[in-house]
Design a protein around this motif. Structure first.
Motif, PDB file in Angstrom:
ATOM      1  N   TYR A  15       0.847  -1.180   0.000  1.00 45.18           N
ATOM      2  CA  TYR A  15       0.000   0.000   0.000  1.00 45.18           C
ATOM      3  C   TYR A  15       0.890   1.241   0.000  1.00 45.18           C
ATOM      4  O   TYR A  15       1.594   1.510   0.971  1.00 45.18           O
ATOM      5  N   LEU A  16       0.855   1.968  -1.110  1.00 45.88           N
ATOM      6  CA  LEU A  16       1.720   3.126  -1.280  1.00 45.88           C
ATOM      7  C   LEU A  16       0.905   4.393  -1.448  1.00 45.88           C
ATOM      8  O   LEU A  16      -0.171   4.374  -2.070  1.00 45.88           O
ATOM      9  N   PRO A  17       1.399   5.504  -0.925  1.00 43.99           N
ATOM     10  CA  PRO A  17       0.751   6.776  -1.210  1.00 43.99           C
ATOM     11  C   PRO A  17       0.790   7.063  -2.708  1.00 43.99           C
ATOM     12  O   PRO A  17       1.803   6.815  -3.369  1.00 43.99           O
ATOM     13  N   GLU A  18      -0.322   7.551  -3.247  1.00 43.24           N
ATOM     14  CA  GLU A  18      -0.363   7.941  -4.655  1.00 43.24           C
ATOM     15  C   GLU A  18      -0.290   9.461  -4.742  1.00 43.24           C
ATOM     16  O   GLU A  18      -1.056  10.170  -4.089  1.00 43.24           O
ATOM     17  N   LEU A  19       0.650   9.944  -5.551  1.00 43.64           N
ATOM     18  CA  LEU A  19       0.891  11.369  -5.619  1.00 43.64           C
ATOM     19  C   LEU A  19      -0.249  12.086  -6.328  1.00 43.64           C
ATOM     20  O   LEU A  19      -0.840  11.578  -7.279  1.00 43.64           O
ATOM     21  N   ASN A  20      -0.508  13.298  -5.872  1.00 47.49           N
ATOM     22  CA  ASN A  20      -1.537  14.153  -6.446  1.00 47.49           C
ATOM     23  C   ASN A  20      -0.954  14.896  -7.639  1.00 47.49           C
ATOM     24  O   ASN A  20       0.085  15.546  -7.535  1.00 47.49           O
ATOM     25  N   ASN A  21      -1.623  14.814  -8.774  1.00 48.67           N
ATOM     26  CA  ASN A  21      -1.129  15.486  -9.972  1.00 48.67           C
ATOM     27  C   ASN A  21      -1.172  17.009  -9.867  1.00 48.67           C
ATOM     28  O   ASN A  21      -0.568  17.702 -10.684  1.00 48.67           O
ATOM     29  N   GLY A  59       2.931   7.208  -8.886  1.00 50.70           N
ATOM     30  CA  GLY A  59       2.103   8.164  -9.600  1.00 50.70           C
ATOM     31  C   GLY A  59       2.756   9.513  -9.803  1.00 50.70           C
ATOM     32  O   GLY A  59       3.972   9.666  -9.739  1.00 50.70           O
ATOM     33  N   GLY A  60       1.922  10.514 -10.043  1.00 51.45           N
ATOM     34  CA  GLY A  60       2.429  11.840 -10.352  1.00 51.45           C
ATOM     35  C   GLY A  60       2.907  11.916 -11.790  1.00 51.45           C
ATOM     36  O   GLY A  60       2.469  11.169 -12.659  1.00 51.45           O
ATOM     37  N   ASP A  61       3.859  12.814 -12.030  1.00 51.57           N
ATOM     38  CA  ASP A  61       4.394  12.988 -13.371  1.00 51.57           C
ATOM     39  C   ASP A  61       5.890  13.233 -13.274  1.00 51.57           C
ATOM     40  O   ASP A  61       6.480  13.158 -12.190  1.00 51.57           O
ATOM     41  N   LEU A  62       6.506  13.493 -14.412  1.00 48.83           N
ATOM     42  CA  LEU A  62       7.948  13.746 -14.459  1.00 48.83           C
ATOM     43  C   LEU A  62       8.219  15.181 -14.906  1.00 48.83           C
ATOM     44  O   LEU A  62       9.172  15.446 -15.639  1.00 48.83           O
ATOM     45  N   SER A  63       7.397  16.102 -14.449  1.00 51.31           N
ATOM     46  CA  SER A  63       7.605  17.517 -14.780  1.00 51.31           C
ATOM     47  C   SER A  63       8.873  18.028 -14.123  1.00 51.31           C
ATOM     48  O   SER A  63       9.371  17.452 -13.138  1.00 51.31           O
ATOM     49  N   VAL A  64       9.408  19.115 -14.654  1.00 49.20           N
ATOM     50  CA  VAL A  64      10.596  19.731 -14.084  1.00 49.20           C
ATOM     51  C   VAL A  64      10.361  20.094 -12.622  1.00 49.20           C
ATOM     52  O   VAL A  64      11.202  19.836 -11.753  1.00 49.20           O
ATOM     53  N   TRP A 106      12.176   5.636 -10.436  1.00 52.59           N
ATOM     54  CA  TRP A 106      12.830   4.428 -10.947  1.00 52.59           C
ATOM     55  C   TRP A 106      11.746   3.391 -11.189  1.00 52.59           C
ATOM     56  O   TRP A 106      11.121   2.899 -10.252  1.00 52.59           O
ATOM     57  N   TYR A 107      11.508   3.090 -12.435  1.00 50.63           N
ATOM     58  CA  TYR A 107      10.453   2.138 -12.786  1.00 50.63           C
ATOM     59  C   TYR A 107      10.722   1.625 -14.195  1.00 50.63           C
ATOM     60  O   TYR A 107      11.581   2.164 -14.911  1.00 50.63           O
ATOM     61  N   SER A 108      10.008   0.586 -14.592  1.00 47.32           N
ATOM     62  CA  SER A 108      10.208  -0.036 -15.897  1.00 47.32           C
ATOM     63  C   SER A 108       8.994   0.189 -16.787  1.00 47.32           C
ATOM     64  O   SER A 108       7.937   0.651 -16.338  1.00 47.32           O
ATOM     65  N   TYR A 109       9.160  -0.144 -18.061  1.00 45.07           N
ATOM     66  CA  TYR A 109       8.029  -0.072 -18.987  1.00 45.07           C
ATOM     67  C   TYR A 109       6.851  -0.879 -18.446  1.00 45.07           C
ATOM     68  O   TYR A 109       7.016  -1.970 -17.925  1.00 45.07           O
ATOM     69  N   GLY A 110       5.656  -0.307 -18.550  1.00 48.13           N
ATOM     70  CA  GLY A 110       4.446  -0.989 -18.104  1.00 48.13           C
ATOM     71  C   GLY A 110       4.101  -0.762 -16.652  1.00 48.13           C
ATOM     72  O   GLY A 110       3.027  -1.192 -16.203  1.00 48.13           O
ATOM     73  N   GLU A 111       4.988  -0.123 -15.895  1.00 48.29           N
ATOM     74  CA  GLU A 111       4.734   0.181 -14.483  1.00 48.29           C
ATOM     75  C   GLU A 111       4.321   1.642 -14.327  1.00 48.29           C
ATOM     76  O   GLU A 111       4.657   2.484 -15.165  1.00 48.29           O
ATOM     77  N   PRO A 112       3.609   1.977 -13.239  1.00 46.21           N
ATOM     78  CA  PRO A 112       3.401   3.388 -12.919  1.00 46.21           C
ATOM     79  C   PRO A 112       4.728   4.007 -12.502  1.00 46.21           C
ATOM     80  O   PRO A 112       5.706   3.297 -12.233  1.00 46.21           O
ATOM     81  N   ILE A 113       4.790   5.325 -12.459  1.00 50.54           N
ATOM     82  CA  ILE A 113       5.993   5.995 -11.960  1.00 50.54           C
ATOM     83  C   ILE A 113       6.155   5.645 -10.481  1.00 50.54           C
ATOM     84  O   ILE A 113       5.241   5.835  -9.683  1.00 50.54           O
ATOM     85  N   LEU A 114       7.321   5.125 -10.130  1.00 50.17           N
ATOM     86  CA  LEU A 114       7.621   4.755  -8.743  1.00 50.17           C
ATOM     87  C   LEU A 114       8.714   5.671  -8.220  1.00 50.17           C
ATOM     88  O   LEU A 114       9.678   5.975  -8.932  1.00 50.17           O
ATOM     89  N   TRP A 115       8.591   6.082  -6.959  1.00 52.51           N
ATOM     90  CA  TRP A 115       9.522   7.028  -6.343  1.00 52.51           C
ATOM     91  C   TRP A 115      10.227   6.352  -5.168  1.00 52.51           C
ATOM     92  O   TRP A 115       9.590   5.667  -4.368  1.00 52.51           O
ATOM     93  N   TRP A 116      11.536   6.595  -5.041  1.00 50.31           N
ATOM     94  CA  TRP A 116      12.380   5.847  -4.113  1.00 50.31           C
ATOM     95  C   TRP A 116      13.269   6.757  -3.281  1.00 50.31           C
ATOM     96  O   TRP A 116      13.708   7.821  -3.723  1.00 50.31           O
ATOM     97  N   SER A 117      13.561   6.285  -2.071  1.00 49.23           N
ATOM     98  CA  SER A 117      14.556   6.911  -1.201  1.00 49.23           C
ATOM     99  C   SER A 117      15.164   5.799  -0.334  1.00 49.23           C
ATOM    100  O   SER A 117      14.763   5.586   0.810  1.00 49.23           O
ATOM    101  N   PRO A 118      16.129   5.074  -0.881  1.00 50.83           N
ATOM    102  CA  PRO A 118      16.658   3.883  -0.203  1.00 50.83           C
ATOM    103  C   PRO A 118      17.576   4.202   0.966  1.00 50.83           C
ATOM    104  O   PRO A 118      18.113   5.305   1.091  1.00 50.83           O
TER     105      PRO A 118
END
Length: 235
Positions: free
Chosen positions: A4-10, A32-37, A51-63
């Motif tokens: 269960y991940l938070p989905e970003l607001n556009n 979610g979200g977008d890749l705007s500047v 960091w995500y692959s083709y066919g996936e939603p945009i995924l955001w990471w902070s390892p």
């Protein structure tokens, strides 16, 4: 296992606190979200990256831990110094950013790359806005490797590196570390450790330490000439 991940607001560029990132998979924070500047700049200022692959939603990471290079302690291997002395590859900064990003993407099978068409376009736009930069390595007139990433104050967030001939990415990193240090740079983020980064001297630090470092340095300025298009020469 269901995640269960938070989905970003556009409609805004708010991110959850990086401390809320999952431990498995390591660092997954939101989708979610977008890749705007605007959104990408907001993400990198908080130590977050897509960091995500083709066919996936945009995924955001902070390892955690975070892989980094300390420019002032970076030392090239003697074999690399000897190699560069023999081959004399040319190294430039911001001479062919769009070409270098495309080369990084094409160096991996499409099913393995996270540099999707959407990512390529987003980082090319980010480069046009002055936030994304590249280091290119040339053999005569042929682009044979390099690296690119995002500048955040006195921190450089590396995104990808590539070699189509031996040692090209290592030579790019070596030249950039020296240049970045001379221009006032403090830390190079390389996100997640792998054997190649470890062989080059990357170290791991806890996410909390990385976040503190980023917060202390993200609003500090670099030399005006740091990211001007130029050739990089070792001193």
């Amino acid at each position: 296992m269901t995640l269960y991940l938070p989905e970003l607001n556009n409609n805004d560029t708010h991110f959850p606190d990086p401390s809320l990132a999952l431990t498995e998979p390591n660092g997954l924070l939101a989708l979610g979200g977008d890749l705007s500047v605007k959104r990408l700049c907001s993400a990198y200022r908080q130590g977050i990256f897509p960091w995500y692959s083709y066919g996936e939603p945009i995924l955001w990471w902070s390892p955690s831990p975070r892989a980094v290079f300390i420019p002032e302690t970076f030392k090239p291997a003697k074999s690399l110094v000897k190699f560069q002395r023999k081959h004399g590859y040319t190294v430039t900064l911001n001479h062919a950013t769009e070409q270098l990003i495309a080369l990084c993407a094409s160096s991996r099978p499409i099913e393995e790359t996270w540099i999707t068409d959407e990512m390529i376009q987003a980082y090319q736009v980010l480069a046009q806005a002055g936030h994304c930069h590249s280091v290119e390595v040339w053999d005569q007139q042929q682009l044979i490797g390099g690296l690119y990433g995002v500048s955040v104050g006195q921190v450089f967030c590396g995104e990808s590196m590539v070699s189509t001939k031996p040692n090209a990415s290592k030579i790019a990193l070596w030249h950039f570390c020296q240049h970045f240090l001379q221009q006032g740079g403090k830390l190079i983020d390389c996100q997640i450790m792998n054997p190649h980064l470890a062989s080059l001297g990357a170290i791991e630090i806890p996410r909390t330490e990385f976040q503190d470092y980023l917060l202390s340095n993200r609003d500090l300025t670099m030399s005006d000439t740091c990211y001007a298009a130029q050739s990089l020469q070792l001193s």
